[in-house]
Enzyme design. Sequence first.
Site, PDB file in Angstrom:
ATOM      1  N   GLY A   1       0.816  -1.199   0.000  1.00 12.22           N
ATOM      2  CA  GLY A   1       0.000   0.000   0.000  1.00 12.22           C
ATOM      3  C   GLY A   1       0.852   1.253   0.000  1.00 12.22           C
ATOM      4  N   PRO A   2       0.241   2.403  -0.216  1.00  9.53           N
ATOM      5  CG  PRO A   2      -1.262   3.916  -1.107  1.00  9.53           C
ATOM      6  CD  PRO A   2      -1.195   2.577  -0.458  1.00  9.53           C
ATOM      7  N   PRO A   3       2.533   4.926   1.150  1.00  8.44           N
ATOM      8  CG  PRO A   3       4.460   6.113   0.598  1.00  8.44           C
ATOM      9  CD  PRO A   3       3.192   5.607   0.018  1.00  8.44           C
TER      10      PRO A   3
ATOM     11  N   GLY B   1      -0.444   2.687   7.389  1.00 11.21           N
ATOM     12  CA  GLY B   1      -0.446   1.897   8.613  1.00 11.21           C
ATOM     13  C   GLY B   1       0.076   0.494   8.478  1.00 11.21           C
ATOM     14  CE  LYS B   2       3.427  -0.069   3.408  1.00 10.88           C
ATOM     15  NZ  LYS B   2       2.979   1.344   3.303  1.00 10.88           N
ATOM     16  CB  THR B   3       5.318  -0.043  10.084  1.00 13.69           C
ATOM     17  OG1 THR B   3       6.004   0.021   8.829  1.00 13.69           O
ATOM     18  CG2 THR B   3       6.304  -0.432  11.166  1.00 13.69           C
TER      19      THR B   3
ATOM     20  CB  SER C   1      -5.549   2.687 -16.220  1.00 25.70           C
ATOM     21  OG  SER C   1      -4.694   3.731 -15.817  1.00 25.70           O
TER      22      SER C   1
ATOM     23  CE  LYS D   1      -6.155   3.743 -11.802  1.00 26.85           C
ATOM     24  NZ  LYS D   1      -6.295   2.878 -12.989  1.00 26.85           N
TER      25      LYS D   1
END
Length: 811
Positions: A368-370, A373-375, A691, A734
């Site tokens: 996912g984008p920075p 909340g991944k970490t 796209s 998008k």
Amino acid sequence: MEELNFKTQEIDLKQEMEIAVLPLQNTTLFPDTVVPLAVGRERSTRAVEAALATEEKLLACITTRSENVTGDDAKSSDIYTVGTLVNIKRMMRTDDVMQLIVQGMSRFEVVEWLTEQPYLKASIKLLPPLRRVDEEEIEALKRNIHGMIQEALALLPQVPPEIRVAVTSQDDPVQLAYFLASVLDLGTETEQKMLESATVDELLALTHAALARELEIMQIRSKIASEAQQEMDKSQRDYVLRQQMKAIQKELGEDETGEKAEAEQLRTRLEQADLPDDVRKEAERELRRMEQLPQAAPDYHVIRTYLEYILELPWRKSSEEKLDLNEARKILDEDHYGLTDIKERILESLAVVKLRPDSKSPILLFVGPPGVGKTSLGRSIARALGREFDRLSLGGMRDEAELRGHRRTYIGAMPGRILQSLRRVGVNNPVLMLDEVDKLGNDFRGDPASALLEILDPAQNNTFRDNYLDLPFDLSKVFFIATANQLGPIAMPLRDRMEIIQLAGYSDREKLEIAKQYLVPRQLEENGLTAEQLTITDDAINLLTARYTREAGVRQLERAVGNLARKVALKVAEGSTGSVNISAEEIRGYLGPPKVFPEEARANLPPGVATGMAWTEMGGEVLFIEATLLPGGSGLNLTGQLGEVMKESAQAARSYLWSHAAEFGIDPSVIKDNGVHLHVPAGAIPKDGPSAGVTMAAALASLYTGRPVRSDTAMTGEITLSGLVFPVGGIKEKVLAAHRAGIRRIVLPNRNEADIDEIPEDVRSDLEIMPVAWISDVLKATLSDDAAEPKPALPMPSDDGSAVRDPAQIR
């Protein structure tokens, strides 16, 4: 103690005589030399006493042929026949030993052995002086011997001065040779040959050869000692300091840190450690090696460090899990807002671990984008499981040895970062986060991504071998979580080993709730403020999201909230006691003018302009595709830093419209007689991907027909020459970007209908989403006509936050 001194008697060299014989072991006496002798054996003592009983005090000294034959055991056959007649100058008796000082008088040869008891007795004949055969050869040998003596003395600074003078001043070659033979250890055989030499030439030749050999040995020893001294200076210094330290520690009662004590401590720890059998066997072997080495040896410290790593690793130590799914759900909800699907997937994995504790831990990949909340999700999983957590940043890593370790043959070698993390957490079942796995590099030192293939493969990682330890370590209990911003850079074999979970960006409403529940309270705490001292209105947060940040996550939003908190903290520190309430109108005064100007819905689109949607690492974006006719021109001119795929999409759109001109009411001559310039702002940003195909088709169709595209509509999808619309990725990002820009109608490929469920409900309710399968469906949904007026777009916050405005006001 008895001591006697005797005077030297004159000796008749021509006569034969019967005399007592003293056998000597490993010793050869020479004429004109004075040497001490110690006599203690019974038969030898009787021979000396017989000599002392005579007036001349003469004794025949002969060397035994073998060093194993003693004076009491020696027979006539065990003794050489040529020896030296000596005069006993002094005798001192102590206990059972007679200490003699004897002087060599002359050489003799045994004529006949008379008796062996009570002591050896023989009839001897004195040998004449040595003959001189070749004077020139004698002089040459003599000078060479003197030269070698000077070299030898230079290599032996410890030789006393009186001996130096005696040797260098000796001019008689025979006496010089005998003196050198008596002071150098030339060996019994060589010394006996020198004694038996009948000529000066032969004696000097033997002396020269023996001295040359001794000189060469001394030179080699000096060279070795010099080199060793240079290498050992530091070691000797360290040794001296270490010995001094031991002495100090001993005085202080702290002398338990010596080599033996250190080895004993390691052995005790090894016996107490819970190690696998093969690991214990290797550790004990290395410990035995260490015990044989001095502490100053380099390998000593290498082995000690190796053993300490083995003892500190959690081979069988695991943390106790608390798999309460209700508690896990509560923790995930406390730490993160929204992300319902993601949380459900995580809880499913935890449920499997609960039902089957012996199952292999899952390997997840959060993409996912920075700032989404991944970490922090990884930390929440560790908290929900009750496990230890550690994070490894892989961004920019280029050396596979960073993960697998270096071999112990290298100086400064250490284990890889995987085992270092396990050593830090102290258990073999932590949650281990591999951050930024898509940013791994590779060069001549190796490919870290290839090393991850074994680490992240449940079928192999139960016997993972680090290059440093070279012992199998079980990684199957580790809960691996990898994070990435993009899937593209991750190698397909590595991607295949992980379960991919996509984290899209947040909607404006989600960002508002995240800011209220998490960001604002955290920044208040970090800046020393209370909720009573600072409040931020919802309108102010919405303005920060729209005009001061440009991201799919909330990292920049938290930074902006932190800026506001610090400015208020300054006022409080200066003495202000009132409560501060920041509204949208006051944001500009705190943070300055807006910094972000995203694309927004335009009030009226002229023919040839269409609104598209794009995906970036920062989330979604709205882009406008503009086309214009070039009268008299030909072909298709493309600008805006377009990639090859995007250029091919534009060519495919033009070719499809040309081939179906009659179907869409397009005059073919317009396409044939005019060129087209197609531009995609912003020109400084590279763009690529399929796209934008439907957007280009709509823009060109609008240009050729003169019918404008609806300004409230945005679209995305790949096209083909047969008119099909293919699905694309990044739908949620998008659509969220289009919603932020004020768009209310979305055209998507019908194969992307499943992605609509990922769009937050509050956003879906504001939009009209139109799935399409053909380019003709796109044109019907997007091109305006005289009877159909475009509906107004959604309202958006103004720059100053004072009011909301309709995009129709935007110029």
